[in-house]
Design an enzyme around this catalytic site. Structure first.
Site, PDB file in Angstrom:
ATOM      1  CG  ASN A   9      -2.218   1.121   1.076  1.00  0.00           C
ATOM      2  OD1 ASN A   9      -2.365   1.746   0.170  1.00  0.00           O
ATOM      3  ND2 ASN A   9      -2.695   1.379   1.970  1.00  0.00           N
ATOM      4  CD  GLU A  35      -3.115  -1.055  -3.457  1.00  0.00           C
ATOM      5  OE1 GLU A  35      -3.514   0.320  -3.450  1.00  0.00           O
ATOM      6  OE2 GLU A  35      -3.404  -1.572  -2.366  1.00  0.00           O
ATOM      7  CG  ASP A 148      -4.968  -7.343  -3.070  1.00  0.00           C
ATOM      8  OD1 ASP A 148      -5.614  -8.191  -2.665  1.00  0.00           O
ATOM      9  OD2 ASP A 148      -4.768  -6.190  -2.740  1.00  0.00           O
ATOM     10  CG  ASN A 150      -8.527  -6.291  -4.165  1.00  0.00           C
ATOM     11  OD1 ASN A 150      -8.777  -5.946  -2.959  1.00  0.00           O
ATOM     12  ND2 ASN A 150      -7.747  -5.641  -4.648  1.00  0.00           N
ATOM     13  CG  HIS A 245      -3.213  -5.950   1.962  1.00  0.00           C
ATOM     14  ND1 HIS A 245      -3.786  -6.902   1.237  1.00  0.00           N
ATOM     15  CD2 HIS A 245      -3.448  -4.552   1.517  1.00  0.00           C
ATOM     16  CE1 HIS A 245      -4.586  -6.264   0.673  1.00  0.00           C
ATOM     17  NE2 HIS A 245      -4.505  -4.978   0.450  1.00  0.00           N
TER      18      HIS A 245
END
Length: 254
Positions: A9, A35, A148, A150, A245
């Protein structure tokens, strides 16, 4: 061999929260990042090079958004940037490293939480990545497709499946896709070792969710059947707190 996947992130934010010290201590042979939200020249890459990592970076065209990377102490034979579809590659969603006897993918699947347009984009991505993955395992049968996703696959993977049944990330269509994907030649490696509830990889920043462990398991090391005998462990590392995360780790025989 230790392989980690971690949605950081924002790599710059994660570095400010002690990510480099954690990486040095954990010492994975390979780590896939999602990310990253930065160009390679926006960070001090010597931090990773000094630890012995080669750096492979695939940012999004849009600055400060998405992007994936692989840091590897093992020299890969080949690096593949993207899926060959510009609609996703412009968002920096997939990078693959091919080694002598396996391949590793760091993938960042789209989120649909901002509304119908991005949810439809997510469904299109799921259709396309399914076809891509089926072609890929023909060429690279020993594959670890990590990142990820999602999506929470099953009720055990989310803290409140009833109240979230209409939430993006736990929609019936998304979960059906996970069923199809895991029936197509991929194993959820974590569930090979752990069938217990309350293991999550993402928590909202709201309402102290992480402290209460009100989370979602949306990050996976998906492995092909030909890798099964080589997988020695697959675990979640919730104590690492550089992101909303946490990292996930898989150990394989070389």
């Amino acid at each position: 061999m230790k392989i980690v996947s971690y949605n950081v992130n924002g790599i710059r934010a994660a570095l400010n929260k002690g990510f480099a010290d954690w990486l040095k201590q954990t010492d994975p042979d390979i780590i896939g990042l999602q990310e990253v939200k930065a160009l390679e020249n926006q960070i001090d890459t010597s931090i990773f090079e000094d630890m012995g990592y080669q750096i492979f970076w695939f940012p999004a065209v849009k600055k400060g958004y998405s992007g994936v990377a692989i840091l590897s102490k093992v020299k890969p034979k080949n690096i593949a940037y993207g899926m060959g579809l510009s609609v996703y590659d412009d968002e920096g969603r997939m990078i693959r490293a091919d080694y002598e006897d396996f391949s590793f993918v760091s993938a960042y699947f789209p989120s649909g939480t901002t509304g119908d347009v991005r949810q439809d984009f997510k469904y299109q991505f799921l259709d396309d990545v399914y076809g891509y993955s089926q072609d890929l395992i023909k060429e690279h049968p020993n594959l670890i497709l990590s990142g990820d996703y999602n999506i929470c696959h099953k009720p055990i993977d989310i803290h409140n499946p009833v109240s979230n049944k209409n939430s993006s990330g736990f929609l019936p269509e998304e979960r059906a896709w996970m069923d199809k994907f895991t029936n197509s030649g991929f194993d959820d490696s974590f569930r090979m070792f752990n069938q217990d509830p309350h293991h999550y990889t993402w928590w909202s920043y709201r309402a102290g969710s992480r402290g209460k462990n009100l989370g979602w398991r949306i990050d996976y090391h998906m492995t092909t059947a030909t890798m099964k005998d080589r997988i020695k462990n697959s675990m979640i590392l919730p104590d690492a707190q550089h992101s909303d995360h946490c990292p996930i780790l898989i150990e394989i025989d070389k």
